[in-house]
Design an enzyme around this catalytic site. Structure first.
Site, short mmCIF file in Angstrom:
data_model
loop_
_atom_site.label_atom_id
_atom_site.label_comp_id
_atom_site.label_asym_id
_atom_site.label_seq_id
_atom_site.Cartn_x
_atom_site.Cartn_y
_atom_site.Cartn_z
N GLY A 1 20.99 -16.56 -3.64
CA GLY A 1 21.16 -15.51 -2.64
C GLY A 1 19.82 -15.07 -2.07
N GLY B 1 21.92 -10.35 -7.40
CA GLY B 1 21.14 -9.39 -6.63
C GLY B 1 20.48 -8.31 -7.46
N ASN C 1 22.82 -18.92 -0.12
CA ASN C 1 23.86 -18.01 0.37
C ASN C 1 23.16 -16.84 1.06
OD1 ASN C 1 25.96 -16.24 0.79
ND2 ASN C 1 26.30 -15.79 -1.39
N GLU D 1 31.46 -10.82 -4.42
CA GLU D 1 31.50 -9.75 -3.40
C GLU D 1 32.82 -9.78 -2.63
OE1 GLU D 1 27.69 -10.75 -1.69
OE2 GLU D 1 26.79 -10.17 -3.60
N GLU E 1 28.61 -17.45 -11.54
CA GLU E 1 27.71 -16.36 -11.16
C GLU E 1 28.07 -15.11 -11.94
OE1 GLU E 1 25.95 -16.93 -7.00
OE2 GLU E 1 27.96 -16.17 -6.71
N LYS F 1 24.45 -14.50 2.71
CA LYS F 1 25.27 -13.29 2.78
C LYS F 1 25.19 -12.73 4.22
CE LYS F 1 24.54 -12.74 -2.09
NZ LYS F 1 24.55 -11.89 -3.27
N SER G 1 20.35 -14.25 -9.22
CA SER G 1 18.90 -14.06 -9.28
C SER G 1 18.15 -15.33 -9.64
CB SER G 1 18.54 -12.92 -10.23
OG SER G 1 19.10 -11.71 -9.77
N HIS H 1 33.62 -15.65 -3.93
CA HIS H 1 32.36 -15.00 -4.33
C HIS H 1 32.69 -13.61 -4.88
CE1 HIS H 1 28.51 -12.99 -4.11
NE2 HIS H 1 27.95 -14.18 -4.12
#
Ligand code: PGA
Length: 249
Positions: A232, A172, A9, A96, A166, A11, A211, A94
């Site tokens: 990510g 992150g 991903n 985010e 997740e 992003k 992570s 997701h």
């Protein structure tokens, strides 16, 4: 047997140069045939990624989509457009998107349905915040997010999803769920899916994200209910991402 899926991903990162770099690297390497690899790139790179990775086994995907098929929705991108630009998968829900763009369970469900209507594979993302984990609400939150979508689909639609767990506190942050913590939630998700249908639970690919790195992927992927990863930061470095793909084989 569930075929592991490693999905990168990007992003809102990367460039056309990075797309080309991934294309060259994946053309030169032999991936384990037992692993599916996907790269979820920003919309403007979809077409280039499809071409750069066209000779490889890597599938290209997107990171979100509109819940509408077309019309006056300035700035939005439809499932049909994604498909036309070569996407075969799309992330939905997701964390985010949920927190920064206000996507609630109803919005996530509408996007899952839009993806299914264009034969895209929705990768449904679920996960708890640190506050929710500390309040011992992890299972309630995660299974609630799963049920909000699965309850509204029929059996054939349910079988076309991939689910990514997740934990929000691990995304992150460099802080990964331990293999045991991740396995416990994955087992709970599979148990929840078994209430719809045993075969659905057995066949569903459950990815871990948060992570995941080259040095922790193997022990996470060794867990019985972890069938791949949503990666990510480490998916932006070709060597790290390749190492994770290799460790899933
Ligand atoms: P991360 O991101 O690997 O950088 O934690 C994972 C994700 O958000 O999908």
């Amino acid at each position: 047997m569930r075929m592991p899926l490693i999905a990168g991903n990007w992003k809102m990162n990367g460039s056309l140069a990075l797309v080309e770099e991934f294309g060259r690297a994946f053309a030169d390497v032999s991936l384990p045939v037992s692993v599916e690899v996907a790269l979820m790139v920003p919309f403007p790179f979809l077409d280039a990624a499809g071409r750069a990775l066209g000779e490889t086994s890597v599938t290209v995907g997107a990171q979100t989509l509109s819940d509408q098929p077309s019309g006056a929705f300035t700035g939005e991108v439809s499932a049909a457009m994604l498909r036309e630009c070569g996407a075969r998968l799309v992330l939905v829900g997701h964390s985010e998107r949920r927190t920064l763009f206000g996507e609630d369970d109803a919005a996530v469900l509408a996007r899952v349905k839009a993806a299914l209507s264009e034969e895209l594979t929705p990768v449904l993302c679920v996960g708890e915040t640190l506050e929710e984990r500390e309040a011992e609400r992890t299972e309630a939150v995660v299974l609630g997010q799963v049920e909000a979508v699965f309850d509204a689909l029929d059996a054939a639609e349910r079988a076309r999803l991939v689910v990514a767990y997740e934990p929000v506190w691990a995304i992150g942050t460099g802080r990964t769920a331990s293999p045991e913590q991740a396995q416990a939630v994955h087992a709970a998700i599979r148990g929840c899916l078994a209430r719809y249908d045993a075969g659905l639970a057995d066949g569903m690919r459950l990815l871990y994200g948060g992570s995941m790195k080259a040095d922790n992927a193997a022990e996470l992927l060794a867990q019985p209910d972890i069938d791949g990863g949503l990666v990510g930061g480490a998916s932006l470095k070709v060597d790290d991402f390749l190492a994770i793909c290799q460790s899933a084989g």
